[in-house]
Design an enzyme around this catalytic site. Structure first.
Site, mmCIF file in Angstrom:
data_model
loop_
_atom_site.group_PDB
_atom_site.id
_atom_site.type_symbol
_atom_site.label_atom_id
_atom_site.label_comp_id
_atom_site.label_asym_id
_atom_site.label_seq_id
_atom_site.Cartn_x
_atom_site.Cartn_y
_atom_site.Cartn_z
ATOM 1 N N ASP A 228 3.062 0.059 8.938
ATOM 2 C CA ASP A 228 2.896 -0.786 7.732
ATOM 3 C C ASP A 228 4.045 -1.751 7.451
ATOM 4 O O ASP A 228 4.520 -1.838 6.308
ATOM 5 C CB ASP A 228 2.660 0.120 6.508
ATOM 6 C CG ASP A 228 1.399 0.953 6.621
ATOM 7 O OD1 ASP A 228 0.740 0.934 7.684
ATOM 8 O OD2 ASP A 228 1.066 1.652 5.642
ATOM 9 N N ASP B 168 -1.960 -1.175 6.625
ATOM 10 C CA ASP B 168 -2.676 -0.790 5.413
ATOM 11 C C ASP B 168 -3.623 -1.950 5.085
ATOM 12 O O ASP B 168 -3.183 -3.113 5.032
ATOM 13 C CB ASP B 168 -1.632 -0.589 4.295
ATOM 14 C CG ASP B 168 -2.007 0.468 3.280
ATOM 15 O OD1 ASP B 168 -2.680 1.452 3.659
ATOM 16 O OD2 ASP B 168 -1.609 0.332 2.102
ATOM 17 N N HIS C 30 -10.494 -1.095 -3.935
ATOM 18 C CA HIS C 30 -9.994 0.214 -3.485
ATOM 19 C C HIS C 30 -9.560 1.081 -4.670
ATOM 20 O O HIS C 30 -8.870 0.613 -5.577
ATOM 21 C CB HIS C 30 -8.819 0.028 -2.513
ATOM 22 C CG HIS C 30 -8.583 1.253 -1.690
ATOM 23 N ND1 HIS C 30 -7.645 2.203 -2.030
ATOM 24 C CD2 HIS C 30 -9.202 1.702 -0.568
ATOM 25 C CE1 HIS C 30 -7.698 3.181 -1.126
ATOM 26 N NE2 HIS C 30 -8.620 2.899 -0.235
ATOM 27 N N HIS D 55 -2.279 -3.905 -3.435
ATOM 28 C CA HIS D 55 -1.411 -4.226 -2.290
ATOM 29 C C HIS D 55 -2.250 -4.270 -1.018
ATOM 30 O O HIS D 55 -3.303 -3.633 -0.931
ATOM 31 C CB HIS D 55 -0.284 -3.181 -2.148
ATOM 32 C CG HIS D 55 -0.810 -1.815 -1.835
ATOM 33 N ND1 HIS D 55 -1.281 -0.954 -2.807
ATOM 34 C CD2 HIS D 55 -0.964 -1.163 -0.653
ATOM 35 C CE1 HIS D 55 -1.696 0.153 -2.243
ATOM 36 N NE2 HIS D 55 -1.539 0.064 -0.923
ATOM 37 N N LYS E 296 -6.072 1.061 8.283
ATOM 38 C CA LYS E 296 -6.382 2.254 7.496
ATOM 39 C C LYS E 296 -6.519 1.866 6.040
ATOM 40 O O LYS E 296 -6.032 0.815 5.620
ATOM 41 C CB LYS E 296 -5.281 3.294 7.673
ATOM 42 C CG LYS E 296 -3.921 2.809 7.205
ATOM 43 C CD LYS E 296 -2.817 3.760 7.630
ATOM 44 C CE LYS E 296 -1.470 3.294 7.146
ATOM 45 N NZ LYS E 296 -1.345 3.236 5.673
ATOM 46 N N CYS F 278 3.587 6.587 4.036
ATOM 47 C CA CYS F 278 2.828 6.402 5.279
ATOM 48 C C CYS F 278 3.598 6.826 6.529
ATOM 49 O O CYS F 278 2.987 7.325 7.476
ATOM 50 C CB CYS F 278 2.313 4.971 5.349
ATOM 51 S SG CYS F 278 1.074 4.703 4.041
#
Ligand code: VGL
Ligand code: ZN
Length: 201
Positions: free
Chosen positions: A8, A46, A52, A81, A106, A151
Site C-alpha cells: 500500500d 488498497d 465502502h 481513502h 484488496k 496492512c
C-alpha cells in the site's frame, strides 16, 4: 526464492493524503533500494469503491476512527481513502515500481475491509497472492510499506500462517501510532515471524 511484498505505498497513506501515515514518505528511497536483494517483487494496493463500509462517511452520524461492529467483525471507521481510480489510490510517483511483477488489489468488496494482502478481514475471499507466491517457488517473504500496524502487520501474519518464512522490515515501514507499532512487532515475534532491518539484508 525470496519475495518482497510492498504494501500500500499509495498517495492517501503518505503526507498530504487522506489517511496519512506520519513520515511515511521516508521509506520510499529505502523501498526502492532494497528491491535488488530479492528474486521477486510484488505489491498490494488498497482499492475501495466509494460506498465502502470501512468509510465513516458511509455511516451517518459516525466519525473517522470510531469503532463499530460490521457484520460481526470489529471495524475502525476510516476517512475516505484509496478510492478506485482516484489520485489517492495511485502508488506514490516516487516509488520505483519497474520491478513489481504483480499487483494484488484488496478492499474491493464494499461490505468487508481487507488489511491483509492475502485475505479479507473475514478470511472469506483470497486475493490469490498466496498461490501466486507458491507458484513462483517463494519460501521467504519480506514485508515493507504502510501502515505498519494495519496492512503490513496483517499481511505478515497471514504469510506466517500460510507457512512462509516471514520477515517484517522494521525500518521500511511507518505506523499510524507508536503504540500500534510496538504491539505489531510483538505480534510478529509471538506468531513466529522475524523482525529484520534493511542493513541486514
Ligand atoms: C490501511 C487502514 C485502512 C493500510 C488500509 O494500508 O494499512 N489502513 N485501509
Ligand atoms: Zn483501506
Amino acid at each position: 526464492m525470496k519475495a518482497l511484498i510492498v504494501v500500500d505505498l499509495q498517495n492517501d497513506f503518505l503526507p498530504g493524503g487522506s489517511l496519512a501515515v506520519p513520515r511515511g514518505d521516508e521509506i520510499i528511497p529505502l523501498v526502492n533500494k532494497i528491491q535488488d536483494n530479492f528474486d521477486l517483487v510484488v505489491a498490494t494496493q488498497d482499492w475501495h469503491p466509494k460506498n465502502h463500509l470501512s468509510f465513516a462517511s458511509n455511516h451517518p452520524g459516525k466519525q473517522p476512527f470510531e469503532v463499530i461492529n460490521l457484520n460481526g467483525i470489529e471495524q475502525v471507521l476510516w476517512p475516505d481513502h484509496c478510492v478506485q481510480g482516484e489520485k489517492g489510490a495511485l502508488f506514490s510517483r516516487n516509488f520505483d515500481d519497474r520491478r513489481v511483477e504483480a499487483i494484488f488489489r484488496k478492499g474491493t468488496d464494499p461490505s468487508i475491509d481487507s488489511y491483509s494482502g492475502f485475505f479479507d478481514n473475514g478470511r472469506k475471499k483470497s486475493t490469490g497472492l498466496g498461490d501466486y507466491l507458491r507458484g513462483r517457488g517463494v519460501r521467504q517473504v519480506y514485508l515493507c510499506g504502510l501502515a505498519a500496524e494495519f496492512c503490513v502487520l496483517y499481511t505478515a501474519l497471514d504469510a506466517i500462517e500460510l507457512g512462509f518464512e516471514t520477515y517484517y522490515l522494521e525500518d521500511a515501514t511507518r505506523s499510524l501510532s507508536q503504540e500500534g507499532f510496538k504491539q505489531a512487532k510483538e505480534q510478529i515475534i509471538q506468531r513466529g515471524g522475524h523482525l529484520i532491518r534493511s542493513e541486514e539484508l
